[in-house]
Structures are given as C-alpha cells and as structure tokens.
Design an enzyme around this catalytic site. Structure first.
Site, mmCIF file in Angstrom:
data_model
loop_
_atom_site.group_PDB
_atom_site.id
_atom_site.type_symbol
_atom_site.label_atom_id
_atom_site.label_comp_id
_atom_site.label_asym_id
_atom_site.label_seq_id
_atom_site.Cartn_x
_atom_site.Cartn_y
_atom_site.Cartn_z
ATOM 1 N N LYS A 1 -57.304 23.079 -20.811
ATOM 2 C CA LYS A 1 -57.203 21.743 -21.406
ATOM 3 C C LYS A 1 -56.475 21.778 -22.761
ATOM 4 C CE LYS A 1 -60.266 19.648 -18.429
ATOM 5 N NZ LYS A 1 -60.837 20.717 -17.631
HETATM 6 C C1 LIG Z 1 -61.164 20.689 -16.257
HETATM 7 C C2 LIG Z 1 -61.381 21.995 -15.614
HETATM 8 C C3 LIG Z 1 -61.120 22.184 -14.244
HETATM 9 C C4 LIG Z 1 -60.692 21.063 -13.350
HETATM 10 O O1 LIG Z 1 -59.431 20.567 -13.683
HETATM 11 P P1 LIG Z 1 -58.959 19.123 -13.144
HETATM 12 O O2 LIG Z 1 -57.675 18.872 -13.807
HETATM 13 O O3 LIG Z 1 -60.041 18.163 -13.583
HETATM 14 O O4 LIG Z 1 -58.878 19.213 -11.671
HETATM 15 C C5 LIG Z 1 -61.263 23.463 -13.734
HETATM 16 N N1 LIG Z 1 -61.679 24.488 -14.499
HETATM 17 C C6 LIG Z 1 -61.945 24.342 -15.810
HETATM 18 C C7 LIG Z 1 -62.407 25.508 -16.583
HETATM 19 C C8 LIG Z 1 -61.803 23.087 -16.413
HETATM 20 O O5 LIG Z 1 -62.069 22.953 -17.712
#
Ligand SMILES: *Cc1c(COP(=O)(O)O)cnc(C)c1O
Length: 468
Positions: free
Chosen positions: A120
């Site tokens: 993120k």
């Molecule tokens: C947010 C997240 C996901 C999922 O990603 P999306 O874009 O919501 O499909 C998977 N793994 C981790 C560690 C995350 O923080």
C-alpha cells in the site's frame, strides 16, 4: 484524460478531480474513458523504478479540464517527477520492488520495503505527494476518510501525517487488525491524523465510508476525499511494478499471482495488460473469504459472512474494485452495472455468460485454507530461506498450482512477515523482527477513538476533530 463512472451517472472528471474525490457521486468508481497504450516497452530494462513510474503514470494525468475547457496537464513533468522521487525515497531498497527467485520459473515481487511494510505504501506515498501539490495550488482543504482492514490505514496515516490542508480519519475494525498494524495507525503524533476503532468488521467500515460519501451535504461541507483502493490514483501507482517486473524478466509473456481482497492490486495488473504489457494471466489468490474465487469459477457473485483469517487484509465480503473489472467485461455498460449493484444489496448476482467469458480469458483464481497458508510459510522458509507474510503465502500457494513450463510466474509479496508475526511464528517457530527503523513501535504511546458502527456518530466525530 477523461474519467467516467462505472455507473454512468456522475460527472466526467480529469485525473486530479478523480483523485481528490475517490468515490464517484453516483456510488460508482472512476475509470479512464480509454486506456492508453504504452509506447517503449523495450526501453524499460535497467531504468530506475522512478523513471519507469514517470513514464507509466504520465499518460494518466494528462489533459485536465474545467467546465469542459482543457487546462493542460494536471501536473507538470517537474511536479510529477518531484512527487515520484519524494514518494519512493522512503522505500528502503534500491530496486524499490525487487524481484527474487523462489523456484525455477517462480519469482516473488517484494512490495514490502516501504515505511509501513506493505505494498500500500507504493500508492499512498505517491498520492500524498500529489494531493500536497494539488491542494497547495488550489488552497482547498479536505478531509480524507478511509476504511481499512489494516494496511491501507497505516499507509495512509504514514503518508499524509503532517501534510498541509488535509485531515485523515481512518476507520478500522476494532480488535481485528494485528498489533503492528494498529500501532502504525495509533502512534504517529501528528495532529491531522485520527485512528478510529469501529465496532464491527472491515465490511462495516467500508459500508459506513460509502454512507459518508453518499451524503452529499456532509461530503461537500467537509470536503470529503477518499484514498481507499477505489481511488483511481492508487490503481495507477500500482500499475508501475507490473512494468518493472516484466522489464526484469525480459518482456516475455508472464503470469502474475496476486493475493487479493478488494481487487485493487490485481486490477492494476489488468490495466497494465490493457496498456500492452505481456501479461498472459492474472491469478486471483484468496483465503477462505473466497467471493472472487466463487465468482470466477461459478459465475455467482454472492456475499457470505466474513471468516476472520490469519491473512486479515484479505478478509472481505465485497470486493470493491471488482466493479471496475465487471464494467470492462460488460463492455462499459453502466446500466448493467447499476442493475448488478442493486442486486448485490439483496445478496448477490449472476454474471452474464458473455462477461464471464471475458473475465475468464484474463483471470484465474484459487483459494487457500489456513492450514495450507501456514504450510506454505514453513515450506518456503525451509526450501528458500524466504520468510513470507500470510498474504504472500496465500499467493505463493495458488501460484504453485498454476505454474506452466515456459511462462514465468510472478507472485506479489504484499507485506513484510514482521507485520504478521503471530502467524509466521505459528508456522516457523521463529518470530520475525521488525526492521530497525520501526524498532521502537511498541514503546510509543497510542492514540485512538472507539466509535460505534453508526454513520451519525462518525459524522459528529469528524466535525468535532477536524483541525482544518
Ligand atoms: C491490501 C492487501 C491485500 C489485498 O489487496 P487488494 O488490492 O485489496 O486486493 C493483500 N495483502 C496485503 C498485505 C494487503 O495489505
């Protein structure tokens, strides 16, 4: 570039406007009217991450407009380069998104070297810089409200703390995020960031977020903006590492396996594919909360109870960005999407045969049990020394079932193992250590507000706490 809503009843916006608003006013999600084809794939080999990011992001930010009059680009080339450089200087690996090999034909794209140890950071760091430029220029003040299953919230608070003209309120499900995730949200002392512990699940937080956005009076009075994975600018930032990964592998046909919750990360791959990157298939990896796996295999998108798992960032009932994939699979028929989303309020819908064929041409899927996730963490550590977080392990387990000779497989490693130490310790007997720059996380005081799963309570809290 012009952005349209998946539900067809919101104003057409430019990049900056779509970024600042998040969710469209008709409840839909913004998408470019046409997806730009990328020129110069063969030039990318050996370029810095920042340079690739500039080339990939640039076409999406072009041609801003007001009252239908073109105003040039949303950001000048210098502004965009500056934002990219500042954003990625905070990622503690020279490659930013290094690709490491797990087995013959299987590679891991490590997306966890950012300040909050999850992928993120790649999007959030960049959009915080772009928000700063846009808001400084306009003098506008905004209130960002986000819902998180853990990682979005910490990435948002880390990226926006101390940024002028912005307050950030992050709702997370009380008691359902890891200690590291919670502390990353509750320990930054900046006055403009606010962690809210909501009674309920992530889907409750996400539903309340949508309530806030759909109250147009409230939305306008506080200048509400969203940075959840539905924000188009986040999708754009996430396209970049598909390009750097393919460049490292020599621009051959490649499969990607993506641990998936809200479908944002994998949807970025879908856009990269439409831009001309040689991605053969995108594989959706889910834990026991498998609405997407069921949808792709059975054609039925039906909500179920959330079952808390050891990969909590994927514990979802509704996968918001899937609406974008549906919009494209239904050939941009906004009326059809409105119909499906109405049916979803009643519990679910059937994907039309035509749309399902379009989706299956591009996507594959798999579901992984808790036991198999733990086994995969243990097994990978024994065989390669690589310690996976539980989300990444879900990805690796599904990828292993889909590897075909001659086509490289890249699994996205979405978080650092130290972010989920309990699961990793259960699997391996060893508690992964936090990287040195976060070593004091458990010594810092926490600041958090408990709030009921109630939109009116949230509104008064936000009005009360805003610093702007
Ligand atoms: C947010 C997240 C996901 C999922 O990603 P999306 O874009 O919501 O499909 C998977 N793994 C981790 C560690 C995350 O923080």
């Amino acid at each position: 570039m012009r952005y349209v809503s998946t539900r067809g009843q919101a104003p057409v916006l430019d990049f900056e406007q779509a970024m600042l608003s998040g969710l469209a006013r008709d409840g839909g999600l913004y998408l470019p009217e046409t997806i730009p084809v990328f020129e110069g794939l063969s030039d990318l080999d050996g370029m810095t991450y920042e340079e690739v990011a500039f080339r990939v992001v640039r076409p999406f930010t072009g041609d801003s407009f007001s009252n239908d009059e073109l105003r040039g680009d949303s950001f000048s080339n210098d502004e965009l380069r500056g934002a990219i450089d500042r954003a990625y200087a905070r990622i503690s690996h020279d490659a930013r998104a290094p690709l490491v090999q797990l087995a013959p034909g299987h590679h891991l794209l490590e997306l966890f070297h950012g300040p909050t140890l999850a992928f993120k950071d790649f999007a959030m760091q960049l959009i915080a810089q772009l928000f700063q430029i846009a808001l400084t220029r306009s003098g506008q003040r905004i209130t960002i409200v986000g819902a998180t299953s853990g990682d979005t919230g910490s990435a948002a608070i880390e990226a926006f703390r101390g940024i002028d003209n912005v307050d950030v309120f992050i709702m997370y499900p009380h008691g359902r995020v890891s200690d590291v995730q919670r502390r990353q949200m509750t320990t930054p002392p900046a006055a403009n960031v606010h962690a809210l512990a909501v009674t309920g699940h992530f889907d409750d937080c996400q539903a309340r977020l949508k309530d806030l956005f759909n109250d147009h009076g409230f939305r306008d009075s506080v200048g509400l903006a969203g940075v959840n994975s539905i924000n188009w600018a986040r999708v754009v930032a996430q396209i970049v590492y598909y390009f750097t990964a393919c460049a490292s592998l020599g621009m051959r046909q490649t499969d990607f396996c993506v641990p998936t919750g809200n479908f944002g990360d994998i949807f970025a791959g879908s856009i990269a594919r439409r831009m001309g990157l040689p991605i053969r298939r995108l594989i959706v990896a889910t834990n026991q909360n498998d609405i997407l796996h069921r949808a792709l295999t059975q054609g039925e998108y039906r909500t179920d109870r959330v079952e808390p798992s050891i990969s909590p960032s994927m514990d979802i009932q509704v996968s918001s960005n899937f609406e974008r994939a549906l919009f494209l699979a239904y050939d941009r028929d906004a009326g059809a999407i409105r119909q499906l989303m109405d049916e979803l309020k009643q519990g679910g819908f059937t994907i039309s045969q035509g749309a399902l064929e379009v989706l299956r041409e591009e996507f594959r899927s798999g579901r992984v049990s808790e036991e198999e996730t733990l086994e995969t963490i243990r097994d990978m550590r024994d065989r390669t020394g690589e310690v996976l977080c539980p989300h990444s392990a879900v990805g690796v387990a599904v990828a292993q079932r889909h590897i075909e000779p001659g086509v490289p497989m890249v699994t996205l490693a979405t978080a650092h193992p130290a972010k989920f130490p309990d699961a990793v310790e259960r699997a391996t007997g060893i508690r992964p250590a936090l990287p040195p720059h976060m070593a004091d996380l458990f010594d810092l005081p926490e600041r958090v507000t408990r709030v009921e799963n109630d939109v009116e309570a949230l509104k008064s809290l936000i009005l009360d706490r805003r610093t702007n």
